[in-house]
Write a protein that holds these residues in place. Sequence first.
Motif, PDB file in Angstrom:
ATOM      1  N   GLU A  24       0.861  -1.187   0.000  1.00  0.00           N
ATOM      2  CA  GLU A  24       0.000   0.000   0.000  1.00  0.00           C
ATOM      3  C   GLU A  24       0.894   1.233   0.000  1.00  0.00           C
ATOM      4  N   ASP A  27      -2.239   3.671  -2.222  1.00  0.00           N
ATOM      5  CA  ASP A  27      -3.051   2.791  -3.063  1.00  0.00           C
ATOM      6  C   ASP A  27      -2.432   1.392  -3.059  1.00  0.00           C
ATOM      7  N   THR A  28      -3.267   0.392  -3.197  1.00  0.00           N
ATOM      8  CA  THR A  28      -2.779  -0.985  -3.213  1.00  0.00           C
ATOM      9  C   THR A  28      -2.093  -1.253  -4.546  1.00  0.00           C
ATOM     10  N   SER A  43      -8.463  -3.110  -1.116  1.00  0.00           N
ATOM     11  CA  SER A  43      -7.514  -2.901  -0.018  1.00  0.00           C
ATOM     12  C   SER A  43      -6.479  -4.018   0.003  1.00  0.00           C
ATOM     13  N   HIS A  44      -5.381  -3.743   0.660  1.00  0.00           N
ATOM     14  CA  HIS A  44      -4.326  -4.736   0.834  1.00  0.00           C
ATOM     15  C   HIS A  44      -4.900  -5.997   1.476  1.00  0.00           C
TER      16      HIS A  44
END
Length: 72
Positions: A24, A27-28, A43-44
């Motif tokens: 991350e 942003d992932t 999301s991660h």
Amino acid sequence: MISLTRLNGEPFTLNAILIEQVQEFPDTTITLTNGKKLVVKNSHAEVLQLVMAYYQQIGIQRAQREVKKDDE
């Protein structure tokens, strides 16, 4: 294969076996084994969950657990 969403909202499917790294920044960002980087809305934690579920589905994660048990 896992389903993800690009930053522009476009959904796509990725072969999770090709993933080398997930970070991350915030942003992932997914780095593939060929060096290509993909930035996604997911999301991660969500990407990791999808990857682990895929590994279980195809039997990779199970094989790793069996090897660890044999090593003990």
